[in-house]
Write an enzyme that holds these catalytic residues in place. Structure first.
Site, mmCIF file in Angstrom:
data_model
loop_
_atom_site.group_PDB
_atom_site.id
_atom_site.type_symbol
_atom_site.label_atom_id
_atom_site.label_comp_id
_atom_site.label_asym_id
_atom_site.label_seq_id
_atom_site.Cartn_x
_atom_site.Cartn_y
_atom_site.Cartn_z
ATOM 1 N N HIS A 92 -37.379 7.667 -12.921
ATOM 2 C CA HIS A 92 -36.763 8.545 -13.113
ATOM 3 C C HIS A 92 -35.471 7.388 -12.686
ATOM 4 O O HIS A 92 -35.438 6.533 -12.603
ATOM 5 C CB HIS A 92 -36.008 9.151 -12.535
ATOM 6 C CG HIS A 92 -36.366 9.031 -10.309
ATOM 7 N ND1 HIS A 92 -37.400 9.107 -9.533
ATOM 8 C CD2 HIS A 92 -35.281 8.664 -9.592
ATOM 9 C CE1 HIS A 92 -36.908 8.413 -9.037
ATOM 10 N NE2 HIS A 92 -35.981 8.318 -8.832
HETATM 11 P P1 5GP Z 1 -34.989 7.325 -5.713
HETATM 12 O O1 5GP Z 1 -34.635 7.334 -4.717
HETATM 13 O O2 5GP Z 1 -36.937 8.338 -5.660
HETATM 14 O O3 5GP Z 1 -35.062 6.379 -7.233
HETATM 15 O O4 5GP Z 1 -34.249 8.623 -6.510
HETATM 16 C C1 5GP Z 1 -34.023 9.897 -5.656
HETATM 17 C C2 5GP Z 1 -33.476 11.005 -5.775
HETATM 18 O O5 5GP Z 1 -33.732 12.239 -6.319
HETATM 19 C C3 5GP Z 1 -32.499 10.890 -5.636
HETATM 20 O O6 5GP Z 1 -30.874 10.672 -5.724
HETATM 21 C C4 5GP Z 1 -32.509 12.571 -5.084
HETATM 22 O O7 5GP Z 1 -31.172 12.720 -4.961
HETATM 23 C C5 5GP Z 1 -32.495 12.882 -5.885
HETATM 24 N N1 5GP Z 1 -34.307 14.032 -5.996
HETATM 25 C C6 5GP Z 1 -34.763 14.461 -4.879
HETATM 26 N N2 5GP Z 1 -35.976 15.683 -4.587
HETATM 27 C C7 5GP Z 1 -34.333 16.430 -5.705
HETATM 28 C C8 5GP Z 1 -34.949 18.047 -7.019
HETATM 29 O O8 5GP Z 1 -35.464 18.491 -5.825
HETATM 30 N N3 5GP Z 1 -34.139 18.068 -7.338
HETATM 31 C C9 5GP Z 1 -33.012 16.869 -8.110
HETATM 32 N N4 5GP Z 1 -32.698 17.050 -9.247
HETATM 33 N N5 5GP Z 1 -32.937 15.688 -8.004
HETATM 34 C C10 5GP Z 1 -33.687 15.643 -6.652
#
Ligand code: 5GP
Ligand code: ZN
Length: 120
Positions: A92
């Site tokens: 992402h």
């Molecule tokens: P990472 O730390 O893996 O780069 O970011 C994961 C992101 O996903 C975080 O910013 C968190 O807030 C977001 N996130 C986690 N679970 C969900 C979800 O179920 N739905 C959405 N829309 N965002 C999520």
């Protein structure tokens, strides 16, 4: 597979290969995430078509955020691997709108992944 991003209920934007949606725990108002439709762990495993689809959607997301929230700047970031802070292993791209005054001294921006090294 138990991946939260393989079943996003309501993507705000999409094209053939990618989705865009709001982050559920936004860093700032309008924080969006962009993912490939295909479940892929890491950015470096994407095809060039998927990268292009993500890039196209990021620009549409930027236009949407400009219109709805009128931010003063943006950070774009991808956490790749646990050591880099990745928590969801479906690629992402974070598109984080920035607002004047949202922190005291923004200098350094994404360098803040290691907070002590943010300012140089
Ligand atoms: P990472 O730390 O893996 O780069 O970011 C994961 C992101 O996903 C975080 O910013 C968190 O807030 C977001 N996130 C986690 N679970 C969900 C979800 O179920 N739905 C959405 N829309 N965002 C999520
Ligand atoms: Zn997934």
């Amino acid at each position: 597979m138990n991946c939260p991003f393989c079943s996003i209920p309501e993507p705000v934007l999409q094209n053939e290969l990618a989705y865009g949606f709001y982050d559920i725990y936004p860093v700032n108002k309008g924080h969006m995430l962009f993912i490939p439709k295909r479940h892929v762990d890491q950015y470096f495993d994407l095809t060039s078509e998927e990268r292009q689809a993500l890039d196209e959607l990021i620009f549409k997301g930027k236009a949407l955020i400009d219109e709805k929230f009128n931010p003063d700047g943006y950070n774009i970031g991808i956490n790749i691997g646990e050591a880099a802070g990745q928590t969801i292993f479906h690629v992402h791209v974070h598109l984080i709108p920035r607002y004047k005054g949202d922190m005291e001294e923004p200098r350094g921006g994404v360098r803040g992944v290691i907070p002590d090294k943010r300012m140089y």
